[in-house]
Scaffold this motif. Structure first.
Motif, PDB file in Angstrom:
ATOM      1  N   SER A   1      25.536  -2.798  16.717  1.00  0.00           N
ATOM      2  CA  SER A   1      24.979  -2.771  15.361  1.00  0.00           C
ATOM      3  C   SER A   1      23.782  -1.829  15.213  1.00  0.00           C
ATOM      4  O   SER A   1      22.856  -1.845  16.036  1.00  0.00           O
ATOM      5  CB  SER A   1      24.529  -4.195  14.984  1.00  0.00           C
TER       6      SER A   1
ATOM      7  N   ALA B   1      20.163  -0.396   7.326  1.00  0.00           N
ATOM      8  CA  ALA B   1      20.658   0.781   8.026  1.00  0.00           C
ATOM      9  C   ALA B   1      22.158   0.890   7.777  1.00  0.00           C
ATOM     10  O   ALA B   1      22.896  -0.084   7.973  1.00  0.00           O
ATOM     11  CB  ALA B   1      20.387   0.665   9.525  1.00  0.00           C
ATOM     12  N   SER B   2      22.569   2.067   7.316  1.00  0.00           N
ATOM     13  CA  SER B   2      23.988   2.265   7.019  1.00  0.00           C
ATOM     14  C   SER B   2      24.401   3.679   7.407  1.00  0.00           C
ATOM     15  O   SER B   2      23.598   4.610   7.285  1.00  0.00           O
ATOM     16  CB  SER B   2      24.240   2.036   5.526  1.00  0.00           C
ATOM     17  N   PRO B   3      25.636   3.848   7.852  1.00  0.00           N
ATOM     18  CA  PRO B   3      26.106   5.207   8.149  1.00  0.00           C
ATOM     19  C   PRO B   3      26.239   6.050   6.877  1.00  0.00           C
ATOM     20  O   PRO B   3      26.361   7.263   6.958  1.00  0.00           O
ATOM     21  CB  PRO B   3      27.487   4.992   8.781  1.00  0.00           C
TER      22      PRO B   3
ATOM     23  N   THR C   1      23.732   6.381   1.231  1.00  0.00           N
ATOM     24  CA  THR C   1      22.901   5.513   0.382  1.00  0.00           C
ATOM     25  C   THR C   1      21.923   4.656   1.202  1.00  0.00           C
ATOM     26  O   THR C   1      20.996   4.083   0.639  1.00  0.00           O
ATOM     27  CB  THR C   1      23.790   4.558  -0.441  1.00  0.00           C
TER      28      THR C   1
ATOM     29  N   HIS D   1      29.042  -3.650  -0.809  1.00  0.00           N
ATOM     30  CA  HIS D   1      27.903  -3.558  -1.745  1.00  0.00           C
ATOM     31  C   HIS D   1      27.003  -4.787  -1.739  1.00  0.00           C
ATOM     32  O   HIS D   1      26.188  -4.966  -2.641  1.00  0.00           O
ATOM     33  CB  HIS D   1      28.366  -3.266  -3.176  1.00  0.00           C
TER      34      HIS D   1
ATOM     35  N   ARG E   1      22.239  -0.927  -1.902  1.00  0.00           N
ATOM     36  CA  ARG E   1      22.713  -2.068  -2.712  1.00  0.00           C
ATOM     37  C   ARG E   1      22.503  -3.381  -1.956  1.00  0.00           C
ATOM     38  O   ARG E   1      22.115  -4.395  -2.552  1.00  0.00           O
ATOM     39  CB  ARG E   1      24.188  -1.859  -3.092  1.00  0.00           C
TER      40      ARG E   1
ATOM     41  N   PRO F   1      22.940  -5.073   7.161  1.00  0.00           N
ATOM     42  CA  PRO F   1      24.017  -4.122   6.896  1.00  0.00           C
ATOM     43  C   PRO F   1      24.457  -4.238   5.437  1.00  0.00           C
ATOM     44  O   PRO F   1      24.090  -5.213   4.770  1.00  0.00           O
ATOM     45  CB  PRO F   1      25.138  -4.597   7.828  1.00  0.00           C
ATOM     46  N   GLU F   2      25.194  -3.253   4.973  1.00  0.00           N
ATOM     47  CA  GLU F   2      25.797  -3.370   3.639  1.00  0.00           C
ATOM     48  C   GLU F   2      27.300  -3.525   3.811  1.00  0.00           C
ATOM     49  O   GLU F   2      27.954  -2.657   4.388  1.00  0.00           O
ATOM     50  CB  GLU F   2      25.487  -2.128   2.790  1.00  0.00           C
TER      51      GLU F   2
HETATM   52  C1  LIG Z   1      34.092  -4.670   5.567  1.00  0.00           C
HETATM   53  C2  LIG Z   1      33.095  -3.540   5.517  1.00  0.00           C
HETATM   54  C3  LIG Z   1      32.523  -3.206   4.308  1.00  0.00           C
HETATM   55  C4  LIG Z   1      31.562  -2.175   4.262  1.00  0.00           C
HETATM   56  N1  LIG Z   1      30.993  -1.870   3.058  1.00  0.00           N
HETATM   57  C5  LIG Z   1      29.999  -0.944   3.015  1.00  0.00           C
HETATM   58  C6  LIG Z   1      29.289  -0.676   1.812  1.00  0.00           C
HETATM   59  O1  LIG Z   1      29.552  -1.240   0.767  1.00  0.00           O
HETATM   60  N2  LIG Z   1      28.303   0.237   1.840  1.00  0.00           N
HETATM   61  C7  LIG Z   1      27.941   0.898   2.992  1.00  0.00           C
HETATM   62  O2  LIG Z   1      27.008   1.700   2.962  1.00  0.00           O
HETATM   63  N3  LIG Z   1      28.589   0.664   4.153  1.00  0.00           N
HETATM   64  C8  LIG Z   1      29.607  -0.233   4.199  1.00  0.00           C
HETATM   65  N4  LIG Z   1      30.245  -0.488   5.372  1.00  0.00           N
HETATM   66  C9  LIG Z   1      29.855   0.235   6.582  1.00  0.00           C
HETATM   67  C10 LIG Z   1      28.736  -0.511   7.280  1.00  0.00           C
HETATM   68  O3  LIG Z   1      27.521  -0.173   6.648  1.00  0.00           O
HETATM   69  C11 LIG Z   1      28.699  -0.083   8.733  1.00  0.00           C
HETATM   70  O4  LIG Z   1      29.839  -0.602   9.402  1.00  0.00           O
HETATM   71  C12 LIG Z   1      27.427  -0.496   9.435  1.00  0.00           C
HETATM   72  O5  LIG Z   1      27.355   0.156  10.675  1.00  0.00           O
HETATM   73  C13 LIG Z   1      27.345  -2.014   9.594  1.00  0.00           C
HETATM   74  O6  LIG Z   1      26.075  -2.378  10.068  1.00  0.00           O
HETATM   75  P1  LIG Z   1      25.769  -2.590  11.623  1.00  0.00           P
HETATM   76  O7  LIG Z   1      25.892  -1.254  12.277  1.00  0.00           O
HETATM   77  O8  LIG Z   1      24.396  -3.119  11.671  1.00  0.00           O
HETATM   78  O9  LIG Z   1      26.796  -3.541  12.171  1.00  0.00           O
HETATM   79  C14 LIG Z   1      31.215  -1.476   5.436  1.00  0.00           C
HETATM   80  C15 LIG Z   1      31.814  -1.856   6.658  1.00  0.00           C
HETATM   81  C16 LIG Z   1      32.739  -2.853   6.694  1.00  0.00           C
HETATM   82  C17 LIG Z   1      33.353  -3.230   8.031  1.00  0.00           C
END
Ligand SMILES: Cc1cc2nc3c(=O)[nH]c(=O)nc-3n(C[C@H](O)[C@H](O)[C@H](O)COP(=O)(O)O)c2cc1C
Length: 180
Positions: free
Chosen positions: A14, A109-111, A114, A80, A118, A76-77
């Motif tokens: 994560s 933190a998100s890849p 944005t 949304h 949200r 995480p997001e």
């Molecule tokens: C089911 C699912 C829904 C996701 N929805 C979003 C989203 O709405 N916005 C976003 O920026 N990333 C989204 N992601 C990507 C996550 O931000 C990404 O997997 C992130 O690395 C998760 O946080 P972590 O690394 O702390 O586990 C989604 C990923 C998954 C598996």
């Protein structure tokens, strides 16, 4: 001064867990930060269980937050919003009031580009209802996959921003201490 950090993700690699582990390592005495590792072990929130006899995991979680001078939440997001496990954890502490007036910094933190903004708004709305002192220095981290190496934040700009958030937590905790 005691900080507690919570990652809203259970994923082994994560990005948000990397953020809170890095933040904990950036803390220098007299500040220390405990990373809460039990979010995935909390049962689903159930108001009946809460009013009858909250399980020991919940009591430990509450006690840890109660003892904190400030809290960092890194979420995480997902679709949304925030993660189900984080929302579940927050539900267990609505009734206990452990976050009332407590300085809380929200990181996402998100890849994505944005930075999970949200989810950040979503977590803040929940914390606001709970009466937390939400710090304006909260931090979205966009394109976070490129800013984390081997489970720690490696990007200099993000490390500096994280230090600013920690400094804001310390300031707010001091102010809160002076008021309380
Ligand atoms: C089911 C699912 C829904 C996701 N929805 C979003 C989203 O709405 N916005 C976003 O920026 N990333 C989204 N992601 C990507 C996550 O931000 C990404 O997997 C992130 O690395 C998760 O946080 P972590 O690394 O702390 O586990 C989604 C990923 C998954 C598996």
């Amino acid at each position: 001064m005691k900080f507690v950090a919570i990652s809203g993700s259970l994923r082994a690699r994560s990005l948000n867990t990397a953020v809170v582990r890095t933040a904990a390592e950036l803390c220098l005495p007299p500040v220390s930060m405990t990373v809460y590792e039990g979010l995935g072990s909390l049962p689903f929130f159930n108001q009946d269980v809460e009013s009858e006899c909250p399980p020991p995991e919940v009591m430990e979680f509450r006690a840890l937050l109660e003892s904190a001078d400030a809290v960092m939440i890194s979420s995480p997001e997902y679709a949304h919003g925030t993660s189900g496990v984080l929302k579940n954890g927050l539900e267990w502490i609505v009734g206990g009031g452990e976050l009332v007036d407590k300085p809380v910094a929200v990181v996402t933190a998100s890849p994505s580009m944005t930075g999970g903004d949200r989810a950040q708004a979503w977590v803040k709305e929940t914390l606001e209802v709970m009466g937390a002192n939400i710090l304006p220095e909260s931090l979205p981290i966009p394109l976070a996959s490129a800013k984390v190496t081997e489970g720690r934040v490696s990007d200099e700009e993000t490390l500096a921003a994280l230090k600013d958030v920690l400094a804001a937590m310390a300031r707010a905790a001091k102010e809160q201490g002076a008021e309380g």
